[in-house]
Design a protein around this motif. Sequence first.
Motif, PDB file in Angstrom:
ATOM      1  N   ASN A  89      -1.572 -12.148   6.623  1.00  0.00           N
ATOM      2  CA  ASN A  89      -2.326 -11.778   7.994  1.00  0.00           C
ATOM      3  C   ASN A  89      -2.857 -12.533   8.672  1.00  0.00           C
ATOM      4  O   ASN A  89      -3.744 -13.103   8.170  1.00  0.00           O
ATOM      5  N   THR A  90      -2.438 -12.900   9.995  1.00  0.00           N
ATOM      6  CA  THR A  90      -2.650 -13.108  10.777  1.00  0.00           C
ATOM      7  C   THR A  90      -3.448 -12.470  12.467  1.00  0.00           C
ATOM      8  O   THR A  90      -2.654 -11.691  12.358  1.00  0.00           O
ATOM      9  N   PHE A 142      -5.637  -7.296  12.028  1.00  0.00           N
ATOM     10  CA  PHE A 142      -5.309  -5.886  12.011  1.00  0.00           C
ATOM     11  C   PHE A 142      -4.009  -6.320  10.586  1.00  0.00           C
ATOM     12  O   PHE A 142      -2.738  -6.753  10.660  1.00  0.00           O
ATOM     13  N   ILE A 143      -5.278  -5.747   9.272  1.00  0.00           N
ATOM     14  CA  ILE A 143      -5.088  -6.297   8.238  1.00  0.00           C
ATOM     15  C   ILE A 143      -3.186  -5.083   7.802  1.00  0.00           C
ATOM     16  O   ILE A 143      -3.557  -4.148   7.892  1.00  0.00           O
ATOM     17  N   GLN A 144      -2.305  -5.870   7.696  1.00  0.00           N
ATOM     18  CA  GLN A 144      -0.944  -5.322   6.586  1.00  0.00           C
ATOM     19  C   GLN A 144      -1.452  -5.117   5.394  1.00  0.00           C
ATOM     20  O   GLN A 144      -1.292  -6.322   4.784  1.00  0.00           O
ATOM     21  N   ALA A 145      -1.046  -4.126   4.827  1.00  0.00           N
ATOM     22  CA  ALA A 145      -0.884  -3.761   4.041  1.00  0.00           C
ATOM     23  C   ALA A 145       0.218  -4.856   2.854  1.00  0.00           C
ATOM     24  O   ALA A 145      -0.179  -4.704   1.062  1.00  0.00           O
ATOM     25  N   SER A 146       1.473  -4.520   3.447  1.00  0.00           N
ATOM     26  CA  SER A 146       2.137  -5.726   2.960  1.00  0.00           C
ATOM     27  C   SER A 146       2.186  -6.595   3.581  1.00  0.00           C
ATOM     28  O   SER A 146       3.594  -7.407   2.354  1.00  0.00           O
ATOM     29  N   ALA A 147       1.101  -7.260   3.833  1.00  0.00           N
ATOM     30  CA  ALA A 147       1.787  -9.464   3.991  1.00  0.00           C
ATOM     31  C   ALA A 147       1.885  -9.365   3.022  1.00  0.00           C
ATOM     32  O   ALA A 147       0.895  -9.209   1.520  1.00  0.00           O
ATOM     33  N   ARG A 177       6.703  -1.314  -1.820  1.00  0.00           N
ATOM     34  CA  ARG A 177       6.836  -2.421  -2.637  1.00  0.00           C
ATOM     35  C   ARG A 177       6.188  -3.707  -2.426  1.00  0.00           C
ATOM     36  O   ARG A 177       4.759  -3.481  -3.951  1.00  0.00           O
ATOM     37  N   ALA A 178       6.705  -4.182  -1.754  1.00  0.00           N
ATOM     38  CA  ALA A 178       4.794  -4.609  -1.566  1.00  0.00           C
ATOM     39  C   ALA A 178       3.881  -4.700  -0.911  1.00  0.00           C
ATOM     40  O   ALA A 178       3.051  -5.323  -1.594  1.00  0.00           O
ATOM     41  N   ALA A 227      -1.253  -4.383  -1.791  1.00  0.00           N
ATOM     42  CA  ALA A 227      -2.613  -3.834  -0.737  1.00  0.00           C
ATOM     43  C   ALA A 227      -3.350  -3.976  -0.726  1.00  0.00           C
ATOM     44  O   ALA A 227      -5.194  -4.614  -0.273  1.00  0.00           O
ATOM     45  N   GLU A 228      -4.447  -3.774  -2.170  1.00  0.00           N
ATOM     46  CA  GLU A 228      -5.461  -4.693  -2.820  1.00  0.00           C
ATOM     47  C   GLU A 228      -5.704  -5.507  -2.573  1.00  0.00           C
ATOM     48  O   GLU A 228      -7.050  -6.303  -1.976  1.00  0.00           O
ATOM     49  N   ARG A 229      -5.156  -7.208  -2.896  1.00  0.00           N
ATOM     50  CA  ARG A 229      -5.521  -8.136  -2.415  1.00  0.00           C
ATOM     51  C   ARG A 229      -5.224  -8.513  -1.014  1.00  0.00           C
ATOM     52  O   ARG A 229      -6.163  -8.631   0.153  1.00  0.00           O
TER      53      ARG A 229
END
Length: 397
Positions: free
Chosen positions: A28-29, A36-41, A380-381, A386-388
Amino acid sequence: MITTRQTEQARAALDAFTIELPSWGFANTGTRFGKFIQASAATTTAEKIADAGEVHRVTGCCPSIAVHVLWDFPHGAGDVPAVMKAATEHGVRIGAINPNVFQDQCYKNGSLGNPDAEVRKRALSHILDSVEIQRSTGSRDLSLWFADGISYPGTGSIRARRNWFIEGLKTVHAALSGNQRMLVEYKPFEPAFYATDIADWGMSYIYCQHAGPHAKVLVDTGHHYQTQNIEQIVAWLLSEDMLGGFHFNDRRYADDDLTLGCMDPYQVFRIFHEICSFAWETGKTPDIAYMVDQSHNLKNKIEETIQTANNAQELFAKASLVDHEKLARWQTKGELIGAEETLREAFFADVRPLMREWRKSKGLPEDPLAAFRESGYLQRAEKERAERNQNSVSSYA
Ligand code: RM4
Ligand code: MN
Ligand code: MN
């Protein structure tokens, strides 16, 4: 119409073409304004490597991943075994090693160009540690980018800083061994806004000459002024045997780090054309590290990386179609339109069917993006990460 001979040329070009992915492209950069955070990053180095492995699985042309020492080796050389294990597990190699001498507080006035000898020493020692990591990961290239420079006239000695850089880079070069190289990247501005210590390819070239024969210039396509002719720089560096590699990305205004070829695919084609033309003329394949350096803030990171690899392959394949004999004939005769049309013909040729066929012959999915979407990897990712990612605080790039 693409002739049989051209098809063969394009196939050979695709066989030979690979492009390295940046580990930082999967985390997430964002921009200096926000992320803008991506849950799968990816949240760890192992996840970045897994994502790069997934891109390689569907494209077949991204066998290595560039790493950033500060972000991917927070414990220095101690992290090497885990990183190597993840790379083997996900079928990729560790590529260029990027030291980081721009984020620590002590680097406010620069690293190798800092007026304080203690800070210069600290920067040098981090870079030398990075050479050790380069050695133990079996990576060929040390990729050097410096945020150094001054932002207000009179606030530093341009020549003293240059001399400190020469001294530092010489020491780095002396630490290299075997086939190791150091690549010196330039950038005209940002974060320094008055005088960047390595502002353009000429400065980078001169530093490399001072450093030694294993130092080469790294061209980041986003690091030029708007109207600069990048392919001309590339042609000159090729003639001088000084082109070490690329950081590919596209931009509209400054160093925007957008998807390769999204704004000006013809420019990427022209860069590749200079390389293919050099190879045709000299019979030598230049040893160039093709790398991606992008920051994916809006599009999904893995999908954008697949798009990038695909664009790169497509534009390289197009450049391989150029009829060099014909072009040379037109050029000698001064037939401007004939020459220009020879180039345009290759650029506008539709190589997509040929690429699909090439992929099929290699056992790769014909449509890498569709294959990725069907794989369920993203879902899956997302679930796992997501939580992290909610607490993601990683800085720019
Ligand atoms: C710079 C440059 C470098 C990258 C840093 C974070 O603009 O492109 O390659 O490592 O950003
Ligand atoms: Mn770069
Ligand atoms: Mn950049």
